[in-house]
Design a protein around this motif. Sequence first.
Motif, PDB file in Angstrom:
ATOM      1  N   GLN A  55      46.723  21.662  23.275  1.00 26.53           N
ATOM      2  CA  GLN A  55      45.832  21.042  24.261  1.00 26.53           C
ATOM      3  C   GLN A  55      44.562  20.515  23.590  1.00 26.53           C
ATOM      4  N   VAL A  56      44.039  21.266  22.648  1.00 22.91           N
ATOM      5  CA  VAL A  56      42.837  20.823  21.936  1.00 22.91           C
ATOM      6  C   VAL A  56      43.148  19.561  21.136  1.00 22.91           C
ATOM      7  N   ASN A  59      43.187  16.689  23.391  1.00 26.41           N
ATOM      8  CA  ASN A  59      41.850  16.316  23.859  1.00 26.41           C
ATOM      9  C   ASN A  59      41.036  15.609  22.784  1.00 26.41           C
ATOM     10  N   THR A  60      41.302  15.910  21.536  1.00 29.59           N
ATOM     11  CA  THR A  60      40.499  15.342  20.459  1.00 29.59           C
ATOM     12  C   THR A  60      41.179  14.163  19.766  1.00 29.59           C
ATOM     13  N   ASN A  62      41.496  11.133  20.682  1.00 30.79           N
ATOM     14  CA  ASN A  62      40.820   9.846  20.879  1.00 30.79           C
ATOM     15  C   ASN A  62      39.411   9.797  20.288  1.00 30.79           C
TER      16      ASN A  62
END
Length: 97
Positions: A55-56, A59-60, A62
């Motif tokens: 998930q991290v 999220n990172t 982009n």
Amino acid sequence: MILAPAALSNHGAWGIALVIGLVAALIVAALLAVLIKSVTDIQRSSAALLETAGQVAANTANIPQLQATAPVLEGIVDEAVVQDGYMNALTDGYGGK
């Protein structure tokens, strides 16, 4: 008076050895149960950690695209200054006597 050491028969010595062996085996079994529980907890924690890591990463992913925002923001600020100048020109003298 000298006390003679307690004499044990062969049968008695085997009984004591078996009791000591049984106690040792029970202690080893308890330690193995604790070890298995700890390993299971570690496996669960690592599975949750791997899920969170995915998930991290999502999220990172982009973040490199954020480098392109600085020039756009500069353009927006420049345009806002121009628009502010237009608004000041329109409102100068408004409401005057």
